[in-house]
Design an enzyme around this catalytic site. Structure first.
Site, mmCIF file in Angstrom:
data_model
loop_
_atom_site.group_PDB
_atom_site.id
_atom_site.type_symbol
_atom_site.label_atom_id
_atom_site.label_comp_id
_atom_site.label_asym_id
_atom_site.label_seq_id
_atom_site.Cartn_x
_atom_site.Cartn_y
_atom_site.Cartn_z
ATOM 1 N N ARG A 54 -26.237 25.217 -13.620
ATOM 2 C CA ARG A 54 -25.130 25.048 -12.674
ATOM 3 C C ARG A 54 -23.856 24.935 -13.504
ATOM 4 N NH1 ARG A 54 -23.664 21.146 -15.091
ATOM 5 N NH2 ARG A 54 -22.209 20.720 -13.426
ATOM 6 N N GLY A 55 -22.710 24.855 -12.802
ATOM 7 C CA GLY A 55 -21.431 24.871 -13.518
ATOM 8 C C GLY A 55 -20.933 26.313 -13.548
ATOM 9 N N ALA A 56 -19.634 26.483 -13.252
ATOM 10 C CA ALA A 56 -19.103 27.827 -13.031
ATOM 11 C C ALA A 56 -19.340 28.807 -14.201
ATOM 12 C CB ALA A 56 -17.621 27.726 -12.686
ATOM 13 N N GLN A 217 -24.144 14.784 -10.900
ATOM 14 C CA GLN A 217 -23.960 15.503 -12.174
ATOM 15 C C GLN A 217 -23.225 14.653 -13.208
ATOM 16 O OE1 GLN A 217 -23.359 16.756 -9.134
ATOM 17 N NE2 GLN A 217 -23.526 18.971 -9.051
ATOM 18 N N ASP A 258 -14.113 25.599 -10.145
ATOM 19 C CA ASP A 258 -15.031 26.687 -9.791
ATOM 20 C C ASP A 258 -14.270 27.924 -9.363
ATOM 21 O OD1 ASP A 258 -16.704 24.105 -9.410
ATOM 22 O OD2 ASP A 258 -18.110 25.767 -9.631
ATOM 23 N N ASN A 268 -13.037 22.515 -6.783
ATOM 24 C CA ASN A 268 -13.969 21.883 -7.727
ATOM 25 C C ASN A 268 -14.894 20.972 -6.932
ATOM 26 O OD1 ASN A 268 -14.834 21.471 -10.504
ATOM 27 N ND2 ASN A 268 -14.036 19.399 -10.296
ATOM 28 N N LYS A 269 -15.793 20.315 -7.616
ATOM 29 C CA LYS A 269 -16.818 19.492 -6.971
ATOM 30 C C LYS A 269 -16.232 18.567 -5.913
ATOM 31 C CE LYS A 269 -20.287 19.747 -7.406
ATOM 32 N NZ LYS A 269 -21.086 20.558 -6.474
#
Ligand code: MRU
Length: 385
Positions: A54-56, A217, A258, A268-269
């Site tokens: 995960r993570g852009a 996360q 993201d 973002n998150k």
């Protein structure tokens, strides 16, 4: 970055044929270190959708290699292009918010288009996937260098006027949300790259790590990374940041992105927006680690144009971790009958963002700021999805 003193990237292509991708399966961190092998397009889709990776920047690279896994068995297939277009759609569908994924898939399709036969296309796809991955590492390294100067300047200012702030008074207190560290990238991280650079150069830093419900996360991944690197940090419940800022206990916020619009709005998150509001109210600088691979040059209005991923409600209702006997357990937090909603990202308007730390330097979160650093994008209108 190192785990137990050994250098790892989050994804790597194991040389040989048929192709095998290896990833750190992030679902098990921080308690277990598991390496998973991906051999098919389906494996790559599952790994991205179910957040083994995960993570852009990382899902961009994983999707690029996923295209290679899809292409390899098609060497003698007459419907190569058609099948690769289907693979591209399937991969793009796995996670809609991070534009890196769509960009990476489009780059792969573009590289294929230049070749005359399937064998050459497969070779071009692998070369492009490797290129996307290496470029991402280099961009994160450069973000670290530019962001380092920011932390250094705050350190010098703080030294000149020692404060009465209680939590390590001499350290630079940086708050981050989610994991925009090396686990979210291939190496270094975006938001964490400046922190590692500052720590490595002897600047005393301390990181407030938002736990980042529902998937935690921050608590599981950012804390793990910082611990492995030796960076002082404290995990906090998600709602703590505003209180810390009101009491002068945060010098700087750095988070990832993201998808950033060409006008500087940032997705973002989920929860990032609330941190930005609190930072604005308390005059705490709020920066974004923003590689250009996360910028969607084709859109201007983040609230209207960025697709926000909605994930399974069970991620909100259930939580997993180690029990006292050291066994991984999932437990239910809510009444069984209560519905839950799981919006994975939110949009922070550009007006709340102090600056974007890109691989080319730091700029204002505005079209003018971005165009100064990326003049070649002035007439560019492509959107990743
Ligand atoms: O849902 P995730 O874990 O993929 O979300 C990750 C984030 O929101 C990160 O902050 C973002 O991808 C930037 S990564 C350098």
């Amino acid at each position: 970055m190192n785990i137990n003193g050994i250098h790892y990237r989050t994804i790597w292509h194991k040389p040989g044929e048929p192709p095998i991708l290896q990833i750190i399966d992030q679902r098990y961190l921080p308690h277990r270190f598991v390496i998973e092998e991906l051999k098919t397009l389906e494996d790559a889709e599952t790994a991205i959708r179910d957040m083994h990776v995960r993570g852009a920047p990382l899902i961009g690279s994983a999707a690029a290699y996923g295209m290679y896994l899809a292409a390899f068995p098609l060497e003698h297939d007459r419907d190569f292009d058609e099948k690769m277009n289907i693979a591209a759609k399937r991969l793009k569908f796995t996670r809609p918010t991070a534009v890196n994924l769509a960009y990476a898939v489009e780059q792969i399709l573009g590289s294929m288009a230049k070749c005359s036969n399937n064998k050459a296309k497969i070779a071009a796809i692998l070369q492009t996937a490797n290129g996307i991955t290496e470029e991402s590492v280099e961009h994160c390294r450069l973000i670290g260098q530019h962001g380092f100067k920011l932390i250094e300047a705050i350190f010098q200012k703080k030294q000149a006027s020692p404060s009465i702030v209680p939590h390590p008074p001499s350290a630079i207190n940086i708050l981050t949300h989610c994991n925009a560290g090396w686990l979210a990238c291939i190496d270094h991280g975006t938001a964490t790259a400046p922190i590692y650079a500052a720590y490595d150069q002897g600047i005393p830093v301390h990181v407030w790590v938002d736990e980042t419900r529902p998937r935690n996360q921050g608590a599981s991944l950012t804390a793990f990374e910082l611990k492995e690197h030796g960076v002082p940090h404290t995990v906090i419940a998600d709602n703590t940041g505003g209180h810390l800022m009101q009491h002068g206990m945060v010098d700087l916020v750095i988070v990832g992105t993201d998808r950033t619009t060409r006008t500087g709005d940032v997705a973002n998150k989920i929860g990032t927006y609330l941190k930005a509001l609190a930072a604005y109210d308390n005059k705490v600088p709020f920066y974004i680690g923003a590689p250009s691979s996360s910028i969607d040059w084709g859109i201007r209005d983040g609230l209207k144009e960025i697709p926000i991923e909605e994930r399974n409600a069970d991620e909100v209702k259930w939580i997993s971790g180690l029990d006292k006997e050291g066994q991984m357990r999932e437990v239910l937090l809510t009444p069984t009958e209560s519905p839950a909603a799981n919006y994975a990202f939110d949009v922070t308007p550009a007006r709340l963002v102090t600056g974007l730390i890109t691989e080319r330097g730091i700029c204002a979160a505005s079209e003018g700021g971005l165009m100064e650093l990326f003049p070649e994008k002035i007439g560019f209108n492509f959107t990743g999805s």
